[in-house]
Design a protein around this motif. Structure first.
Motif, short mmCIF file in Angstrom:
data_model
loop_
_atom_site.label_atom_id
_atom_site.label_comp_id
_atom_site.label_asym_id
_atom_site.label_seq_id
_atom_site.Cartn_x
_atom_site.Cartn_y
_atom_site.Cartn_z
N GLN A 90 -1.10 -28.60 62.24
CA GLN A 90 -2.05 -29.17 61.30
C GLN A 90 -1.37 -30.22 60.44
O GLN A 90 -0.19 -30.12 60.14
N ALA A 91 -2.11 -31.23 60.09
CA ALA A 91 -1.57 -32.23 59.17
C ALA A 91 -1.26 -31.55 57.85
O ALA A 91 -1.94 -30.60 57.45
N PRO A 92 -0.23 -31.99 57.13
CA PRO A 92 0.14 -31.34 55.89
C PRO A 92 -0.94 -31.49 54.83
O PRO A 92 -1.73 -32.42 54.86
N PRO B 26 8.70 -42.33 51.47
CA PRO B 26 9.14 -41.11 52.12
C PRO B 26 10.16 -40.36 51.29
O PRO B 26 10.87 -40.94 50.47
N LYS B 27 10.24 -39.06 51.53
CA LYS B 27 11.18 -38.24 50.78
C LYS B 27 12.62 -38.50 51.20
O LYS B 27 13.54 -38.29 50.44
N THR B 28 12.82 -38.93 52.44
CA THR B 28 14.17 -39.11 52.94
C THR B 28 14.35 -40.52 53.48
O THR B 28 14.27 -40.75 54.68
N PRO B 29 14.55 -41.52 52.60
CA PRO B 29 14.71 -42.89 53.07
C PRO B 29 15.98 -43.04 53.89
O PRO B 29 16.91 -42.25 53.77
N LEU B 30 16.01 -44.07 54.74
CA LEU B 30 17.18 -44.31 55.56
C LEU B 30 18.40 -44.56 54.68
O LEU B 30 18.32 -45.29 53.70
N THR C 204 4.22 -39.48 56.28
CA THR C 204 5.43 -39.00 55.60
C THR C 204 6.09 -37.88 56.38
O THR C 204 7.32 -37.82 56.51
N ARG C 205 5.27 -37.00 56.93
CA ARG C 205 5.83 -35.90 57.72
C ARG C 205 6.54 -36.44 58.96
O ARG C 205 7.65 -35.98 59.29
N ARG D 108 11.46 -37.46 61.87
CA ARG D 108 12.27 -38.44 62.59
C ARG D 108 13.67 -38.54 61.97
O ARG D 108 14.67 -38.67 62.68
N SER D 109 13.72 -38.52 60.64
CA SER D 109 15.02 -38.63 59.97
C SER D 109 15.92 -37.47 60.34
O SER D 109 17.13 -37.63 60.52
N GLN D 110 15.34 -36.27 60.44
CA GLN D 110 16.13 -35.11 60.85
C GLN D 110 16.58 -35.25 62.30
O GLN D 110 17.72 -34.92 62.65
N ALA D 111 15.70 -35.75 63.16
CA ALA D 111 16.06 -35.95 64.56
C ALA D 111 17.16 -36.99 64.69
O ALA D 111 18.02 -36.89 65.56
#
Length: 244
Positions: A32-34, A43-47, A208-209, A214-217
């Motif tokens: 489900q979408a958040p 995003p919470k985790t920018p590059l 955002t999710r 993607r950032s974790q991957a």
């Protein structure tokens, strides 16, 4: 139980090599979408910003700041075999190794990441024994093939990581603009309670999710070039250990 992140890391690596972007389908089926969240600036985790590092000898080891390089690991371009091979020169072997059927058959086996180190060592050992008087020449061809295949795969992954980073930056900017627009529209209570506003907010949260997953991957994917470089060193050591 397989986690969404593990599913995504496999999809991420495949997407890198194919030049594709990850879509919501990369998540678990039925996910489900958040739930709607307060507006944010992005995003919470920018590059992470690239970190300049000193150049290293051997191959094309470029480590200058690169906006398309998001990994903590320094960017190392095409590998040079000088540091991992002290045997005969490889220039001719790099051109001819595919002409040897036994070498061409074994190279894909020993460079495959699914092949265990002990399995690769056993295969190299058998190959060396079967080569007889041509052992040194055959082993030189074998390393040349393994080195070229690993270098080619690394180059494809490096290019894929850079494409990945550019898409992440574009998605980050999209989320920022979505958040700013939502913050502006939230001032109107009637608009805030409308189905259209809720859909926009849900779309922003979904983006955002995807960005965060993607950032974790990317952490996993960034390790791949280093792993392949280490494999080249290991194979060079194993092959040279069987030469006279």
């Amino acid at each position: 139980m397989t986690t969404p992140l593990r599913r995504l890391t496999a999809a991420a690596l495949a997407a890198l090599l194919a030049g594709a972007s990850l879509a919501p389908q990369a998540f678990a089926q039925g996910a489900q979408a958040p739930a709607a969240a307060p507006a944010a600036d992005g995003p919470k985790t920018p590059l992470p910003a690239p970190t300049p590092r000193a150049a290293q000898p051997g191959g094309d080891r470029r480590a200058a700041a690169d906006p398309d390089w998001p990994c903590i690991q320094p960017k190392v371009g095409a590998l040079g075999y000088g540091q991992m091979w002290s045997g005969p020169p490889l220039e001719q072997a790099l051109e001819t190794w595919r002409q040897d059927e036994a070498v061409a058959d074994l190279v894909p086996v020993i460079v495959a990441r699914r092949t265990k180190p002990e399995e690769a060592a056993a295969a190299i050992d058998k190959f060396a024994k079967d080569a007889g008087a041509e052992k040194n020449a055959k082993l030189t061809l074998l390393f040349a093939g393994a080195f070229e295949e690993l270098n080619t795969t690394r180059s494809a992954i490096l290019a894929g990581i850079e494409r990945y980073a550019r898409k992440q930056r574009a998605l980050s900017e999209k989320i920022k603009q979505e958040s700013l627009k939502l913050a502006s529209e939230r001032k109107d209570m009637a608009t805030q309670n409308s189905p259209e506003f809720q859909q926009k907010e849900q779309a922003r949260d979904w983006d955002t999710r995807i960005y965060d997953e993607r950032s974790q991957a990317l952490t996993y994917v960034c390790e791949s070039p280093v792993i392949l470089e280490q494999l080249a060193f290991t194979l060079g050591r194993e092959i040279q250990a069987r030469m006279d």
